[in-house]
Design a protein around this motif. Structure first.
Motif, mmCIF file in Angstrom:
data_model
loop_
_atom_site.group_PDB
_atom_site.id
_atom_site.type_symbol
_atom_site.label_atom_id
_atom_site.label_comp_id
_atom_site.label_asym_id
_atom_site.label_seq_id
_atom_site.Cartn_x
_atom_site.Cartn_y
_atom_site.Cartn_z
ATOM 1 N N LYS A 39 34.137 33.992 35.971
ATOM 2 C CA LYS A 39 34.345 35.435 36.116
ATOM 3 C C LYS A 39 35.824 35.758 36.304
ATOM 4 O O LYS A 39 36.318 36.774 35.834
ATOM 5 N N SER A 45 39.953 31.670 41.638
ATOM 6 C CA SER A 45 38.953 32.637 42.092
ATOM 7 C C SER A 45 37.956 31.962 43.024
ATOM 8 O O SER A 45 37.727 30.754 42.948
ATOM 9 N N THR A 196 34.352 37.780 44.093
ATOM 10 C CA THR A 196 33.601 37.332 42.915
ATOM 11 C C THR A 196 32.203 36.850 43.287
ATOM 12 O O THR A 196 31.408 36.531 42.408
#
Length: 533
Positions: A39, A45, A196
């Motif tokens: 993502k 992330s 996320t």
């Protein structure tokens, strides 16, 4: 809309954190052609990349291993499985040693000159994992959130579809097997690194018929300095808590006393903290172990060891909780053929039972389950043969993509409004942390209505589909969480009920959950090793 980009692989890994990168690495080392879709940007992330973490790394000495396993069993309500604990300890030991040797991770050294391998700096760890994955030949699709799984005619999982955000077009991956390593669900609470972690993998798994487990063990809240996002809680074991006038806040503590903090915050009272129980040696070690913990204080001009500072509690849901996709085999397969789960997307009950694994156990589970899922997915894909890439695929995504109402019919609201509606039911301490049957029932009623509305009318395409699917995932995770909490009419592990404060021996079992329009729960029979424990 731009034309769809298509890829084909033996194994598709969805996610970009430790579990995802270990899965991709080990699938590639098992001979599979691997695509990893993240993502965000793989290596930066997720919650691990944003900070440091301890690791459940224990030397293979029987006494040490026994103590390590016994230390968490009672906390977790005796729901963990010793066989799985031993497997994770073995695999984590091997993976951490590999990081030191092949990965050349710069572990610090102790006074005796030996490396200290019980912790990792997230940014450096994930930087190295990305390099290792790329060198193994894995194709990485950054900024490419998956929005749904794809299935073959027999119901097995055969790929996924999503959006390539920077390129501005959709993509599709045909695969022999898929590993979901998308992280847990923190309900966009603003806890560090969890933006996320919206529970997407659990939604996608449920849409193809997979089961979840332990979703009642999801009411984790981390301590953070007020108006900040850093929920690194380990150091608060050195803390003293006080009220606004400086009086000791009786019963408040990092371990076993957060409910006191929650009640004070609910009453509108500020809670203050000072890490004054750490001696000079501990203070030096803390700054060395997790420097990012101190960045906020340094920028605010606060010395957390001598100055009082206000704190709050931020929801961390299944990121620091233990619930997730149910594991159905040693290779981390799910209950659906072709689908594997690893890391925080999967339940961690196997090693933690019903109590949070914090950072260390979750970090060990991420690398161990990632390794097993990657190998398992590679073996499954290999058994299918080259024809797996030519299967006719059907999209499995529903809520937010394919509403039940006709266009122009029932309005489903916008994704932002749905997220806000869910957060009103899952972030407040008096609904999620200080649980009571009446409050759970009321919140679940609102969440069921929210789901019905978005299922009927929310329709999104392109980049908007990512936000719509995140809204659907938050809603689905909240419903599994509260339905499971209502099914456990006792207090066990971190699933505590104010109206059922005792532990009930008759409920010494795990709880499976699933379903979308109709959410269900059922008790799971204990395994032979659990029953013998």
């Amino acid at each position: 809309m731009s034309a769809q980009q298509e890829f084909a692989a033996d194994v598709l890994v969805v996610g970009g954190g430790p579990a995802a990168t270990w899965a991709a690495l080990d699938a590639a080392r098992a001979g599979a052609d691997v695509v990893l879709a993240d993502k965000g940007y793989c290596g930066t992330s997720g919650s691990t990349a944003a900070g440091g973490t301890g690791v459940w790394y224990v030397d293979p000495e029987p006494a040490l291993r026994e103590a390590a396993m016994a230390s968490r069993e009672a906390l977790g309500g005796h729901l963990a499985d010793r066989r799985w604990m031993a497997r994770v300890l073995d695999q984590t030991y091997a993976n951490m040693n590999e990081l030191a040797e092949s990965g050349r991770y710069p572990f610090p050294t102790g006074p005796d000159g030996r490396q200290l391998r019980t912790g990792l700096q997230g940014p450096e760890y994930m930087r190295r994992m990305r390099i290792r994955v790329r060198r193994a030949g894995v194709r990485i699709l950054d900024h490419s959130p998956v929005t749904e799984l794809l299935t073959a005619a027999d119901g097995s999982v055969a790929g996924a579809a999503g959006q390539r955000r920077q390129a501005g077009h959709p993509f599709l991956v045909r695969a022999g097997a898929v590993v979901l390593a998308t992280g847990g669900c923190a309900f966009l609470s603003k806890a560090l690194g969890t933006n996320t972690n919206t529970g997407d993998g659990a939604l996608y798994a449920a849409e193809v018929g997979a089961e979840l487990s332990g979703m009642e063990f999801s009411n984790a809240y981390g301590i953070a300095p007020e108006h900040t996002s850093v929920t690194k809680t380990a150091f608060y074991s050195y803390a003293s808590f006080s009220t606004g006038d400086g009086a000791v806040l009786e019963g408040a503590a990092s371990q076993g006393g957060r409910s006191v903090i929650a009640r004070s915050l609910l009453a509108g009272e500020k809670v203050y903290c000072r890490l004054d129980r750490a001696d000079e040696a501990a203070r030096r070690a803390m700054r060395l172990a997790q420097p990012n913990f101190f960045l906020t204080f340094d920028r605010l001009g606060i010395d957390p060891f001598t100055d009082r500072f206000a704190v709050t509690l931020l929801a961390e849901g299944t990121v620091r909780g233990t619930g997730g996709i149910r594991i159905a085999g040693d290779d981390c397969r799910t209950t659906v053929p072709g689908l594997y789960a690893a890391g925080d997307a999967a339940t961690r009950e196997e090693i933690c039972g019903g109590f949070t694994g914090g950072g260390s156990h979750n970090a060990a589970w991420a690398m161990s389950s990632g390794t097993w899922a990657g190998r398992g997915a590679a073996g499954y894909a290999r058994a299918l043969g080259p024809g797996a890439r030519r299967r006719v695929l059907a999209p499995a995504g529903r809520a937010g993509l394919r509403p039940t109402a006709a266009p122009g019919g029932t309005p489903g609201g916008d994704a932002r409004e749905i997220v806000a509606a869910v957060q009103r039911q899952v972030l407040p301490y008096d609904k999620n942390y200080l649980r009571h049957g009446d409050g759970l029932t009321g919140a679940l009623g609102v969440l069921d209505d929210t789901w019905a509305r978005l299922r009927a009318g929310l329709r999104a395409t392109g980049a908007d589909a990512v936000r719509a699917r995140q809204a659907a995932a938050l809603t689905a995770n909240a419903r599994w969480m509260y339905r499971s909490a209502l099914a456990r009419t006792e207090s066990r592990g971190m699933a505590r009920r104010l109206d059922h404060p005792g532990q009930d021996p008759a409920q010494h079992h795990r709880i499976a959950s699933g379903g979308l329009d109709e959410v269900w729960t059922r008790p799971l029979a204990r395994t032979a090793t659990e029953a013998a424990a």
